[in-house]
Scaffold this motif. Structure first.
Motif, PDB file in Angstrom:
ATOM      1  N   UNK A  42       0.820  -1.215   0.000  1.00 62.92           N
ATOM      2  CA  UNK A  42       0.000   0.000   0.000  1.00 62.92           C
ATOM      3  C   UNK A  42       0.851   1.261   0.000  1.00 62.92           C
ATOM      4  N   UNK A  43       1.919   1.240   0.759  1.00 57.94           N
ATOM      5  CA  UNK A  43       2.790   2.423   0.826  1.00 57.94           C
ATOM      6  C   UNK A  43       3.469   2.682  -0.518  1.00 57.94           C
ATOM      7  N   UNK A  44       3.911   1.641  -1.147  1.00 60.05           N
ATOM      8  CA  UNK A  44       4.549   1.800  -2.456  1.00 60.05           C
ATOM      9  C   UNK A  44       3.538   2.222  -3.523  1.00 60.05           C
ATOM     10  N   UNK A  45       2.300   1.740  -3.392  1.00 58.78           N
ATOM     11  CA  UNK A  45       1.261   2.141  -4.343  1.00 58.78           C
ATOM     12  C   UNK A  45       1.018   3.638  -4.286  1.00 58.78           C
ATOM     13  N   UNK A  46       0.961   4.196  -3.077  1.00 59.46           N
ATOM     14  CA  UNK A  46       0.768   5.630  -2.926  1.00 59.46           C
ATOM     15  C   UNK A  46       1.927   6.419  -3.538  1.00 59.46           C
ATOM     16  N   UNK A  47       3.133   5.896  -3.357  1.00 57.87           N
ATOM     17  CA  UNK A  47       4.290   6.573  -3.960  1.00 57.87           C
ATOM     18  C   UNK A  47       4.238   6.504  -5.490  1.00 57.87           C
ATOM     19  N   UNK A  48       3.857   5.350  -6.008  1.00 58.49           N
ATOM     20  CA  UNK A  48       3.790   5.206  -7.465  1.00 58.49           C
ATOM     21  C   UNK A  48       2.661   6.038  -8.073  1.00 58.49           C
ATOM     22  N   UNK A  49       1.501   6.073  -7.411  1.00 62.89           N
ATOM     23  CA  UNK A  49       0.396   6.885  -7.913  1.00 62.89           C
ATOM     24  C   UNK A  49       0.732   8.375  -7.864  1.00 62.89           C
ATOM     25  N   UNK A  50       1.486   8.781  -6.850  1.00 58.97           N
ATOM     26  CA  UNK A  50       1.879  10.189  -6.763  1.00 58.97           C
ATOM     27  C   UNK A  50       2.843  10.575  -7.876  1.00 58.97           C
ATOM     28  N   UNK A  51       3.574   9.589  -8.426  1.00 66.00           N
ATOM     29  CA  UNK A  51       4.536   9.863  -9.494  1.00 66.00           C
ATOM     30  C   UNK A  51       3.933   9.728 -10.894  1.00 66.00           C
ATOM     31  N   UNK A  52       2.624   9.503 -10.983  1.00 66.39           N
ATOM     32  CA  UNK A  52       1.976   9.386 -12.291  1.00 66.39           C
ATOM     33  C   UNK A  52       2.147  10.664 -13.124  1.00 66.39           C
ATOM     34  N   UNK A  53       2.005  11.881 -12.558  1.00 58.52           N
ATOM     35  CA  UNK A  53       2.198  13.081 -13.389  1.00 58.52           C
ATOM     36  C   UNK A  53       3.627  13.271 -13.883  1.00 58.52           C
ATOM     37  N   UNK A 111       8.798  11.698 -16.640  1.00 56.11           N
ATOM     38  CA  UNK A 111      10.246  11.568 -16.801  1.00 56.11           C
ATOM     39  C   UNK A 111      10.912  10.840 -15.647  1.00 56.11           C
ATOM     40  N   UNK A 112      10.147  10.427 -14.647  1.00 51.21           N
ATOM     41  CA  UNK A 112      10.728   9.690 -13.530  1.00 51.21           C
ATOM     42  C   UNK A 112      11.190   8.307 -13.994  1.00 51.21           C
ATOM     43  N   UNK A 113      12.308   7.852 -13.451  1.00 47.80           N
ATOM     44  CA  UNK A 113      12.897   6.581 -13.885  1.00 47.80           C
ATOM     45  C   UNK A 113      11.975   5.406 -13.616  1.00 47.80           C
ATOM     46  N   UNK A 114      11.254   5.443 -12.494  1.00 50.14           N
ATOM     47  CA  UNK A 114      10.391   4.315 -12.149  1.00 50.14           C
ATOM     48  C   UNK A 114       9.131   4.262 -13.015  1.00 50.14           C
ATOM     49  N   UNK A 115       8.675   5.428 -13.503  1.00 52.11           N
ATOM     50  CA  UNK A 115       7.399   5.481 -14.207  1.00 52.11           C
ATOM     51  C   UNK A 115       7.546   5.805 -15.689  1.00 52.11           C
ATOM     52  N   UNK A 116       8.777   5.855 -16.208  1.00 47.71           N
ATOM     53  CA  UNK A 116       8.979   6.313 -17.578  1.00 47.71           C
ATOM     54  C   UNK A 116       8.298   5.393 -18.589  1.00 47.71           C
TER      55      UNK A 116
END
Length: 334
Positions: free
Chosen positions: A145-156, A159-164
């Protein structure tokens, strides 16, 4: 050049056209401002919503206040609302009409900003990416759950390495952008339908009240302009007379410098007539106070009845002036 001068004179004389032009300029400025500035979402769970909603709603508030400040009729409306009744009663319908007109013009630029932000979608994605249900998307199934919140926050942040190259990020972004654009087009459609109904259904109702409110709101604006112009003209003549009296009191020094003074009484009759008998500071202050507290009634048939301030300083009758021709006449009528 003459064409531009005519256009300028038209806008200068037509307050409503000036206000419409200012509203159009504010609307264009809002679009230009949004497209020129670079809005970067912080991509942090605790700041995304505040940043996205702030970009969406704080500039419209600023544009709304700017529209109120630049609209001259807002000050005229407040003065009409707060002034004492005096000899002229206040019409609530006129004040409501002026307030409605001011609000409609002031809301143009904020509404344009909100619609543009919704059609673009960046602000809504930044604000609500962290509020999405991760179970609707494939890539968040085996994540805590904690990682999901971090990943959802990086959706915008594409250019982030994890979400590129993440398909889940693209899916969330497309989902929110679709909702944002649907909301923007819906608001635009509602506004267009409301404007259409207001435009075409207005003749179906009684127009007498609307015509009266519009007429007297224009009258209040024009009356205020003419009063200010008259005060400026009186101030100019008043200053001219004060300066002439100062120079006349220093005739000896002026003669030493070889300045030629006007002869006594030269031009005095015309200036006194233009000054309307208001020839000292106390009279000017009393006149302005009387204008504020006791505005004259809207009845031009009473123009021959002089105001109390005028009657105090009315000139002598013609017969008395003829019998006392040796005395200088007192031009003290308003």
């Amino acid at each position: 050049m003459d064409r531009f001068r005519m256009i300028f004179q038209y806008f200068q004389s037509n307050s409503e056209s000036v206000m419409n032009g200012i509203c159009g300029l504010l609307a264009l400025a809002s679009v230009k401002l949004y497209t020129s500035l670079d809005f970067s979402c912080p991509c942090l769970p605790q700041y995304n919503m505040a940043y996205g909603l702030g970009i969406m709603f704080v500039p419209p508030i600023i544009l709304f206040l700017c529209g109120l400040i630049l609209n001259r009729q807002s000050l005229v409306m407040l003065e009409e609302w707060r002034r004492p009744a005096g000899h002229r009663k206040k019409d609530p319908a006129v004040i409501r009409y002026m307030c409605s007109s001011i609000m409609q013009r002031a809301m143009v630029a904020p509404v344009v900003w909100i619609i543009v932000t919704l059609l673009d979608g960046k602000c809504l994605i930044c604000a609500f990416s962290g509020s999405m249900d991760p179970q609707k998307f494939v890539g968040f199934a085996n994540v805590s759950t904690e990682q999901v919140q971090q990943l959802l926050a990086k959706v915008p942040c594409k250019d982030d390495e994890l979400m590129r190259n993440s398909t889940s990020r693209k899916a969330v972004s497309r989902y929110l952008r679709c909702w944002s654009q649907a909301l923007g087009w819906s608001i635009l459609l509602i506004l267009i339908i409301a404007a259409f109904l207001a435009r075409w259904l207005r003749p179906c109702f009684n127009q007498a009240t609307l015509l009266q409110a519009r007429h007297w709101s224009n009258y209040i604006d024009i009356e205020q302009k003419i009063f200010e112009e008259t005060c400026c003209e009186h101030s100019r003549l008043f200053a001219h007379k004060c300066i002439l009296q100062f120079f006349e009191s220093m005739q000896q020094e002026i003669r030493l410098h070889r300045f030629s003074l006007p002869r006594e009484g030269e031009g005095a009759e015309g200036d006194e007539g233009l000054l309307q008998g208001i020839t000292d500071q106390d009279q000017v202050n009393k006149l302005l106070k009387t204008w504020y507290y006791e505005k004259p009634p809207l009845d031009v048939s009473q123009a021959h009845q002089r105001h109390p301030l005028v009657r105090e300083r009315s000139p002598l009758p013609r017969a008395e002036n003829a019998s006392t021709h040796s005395k200088s006449p007192q031009h003290t009528s308003v």
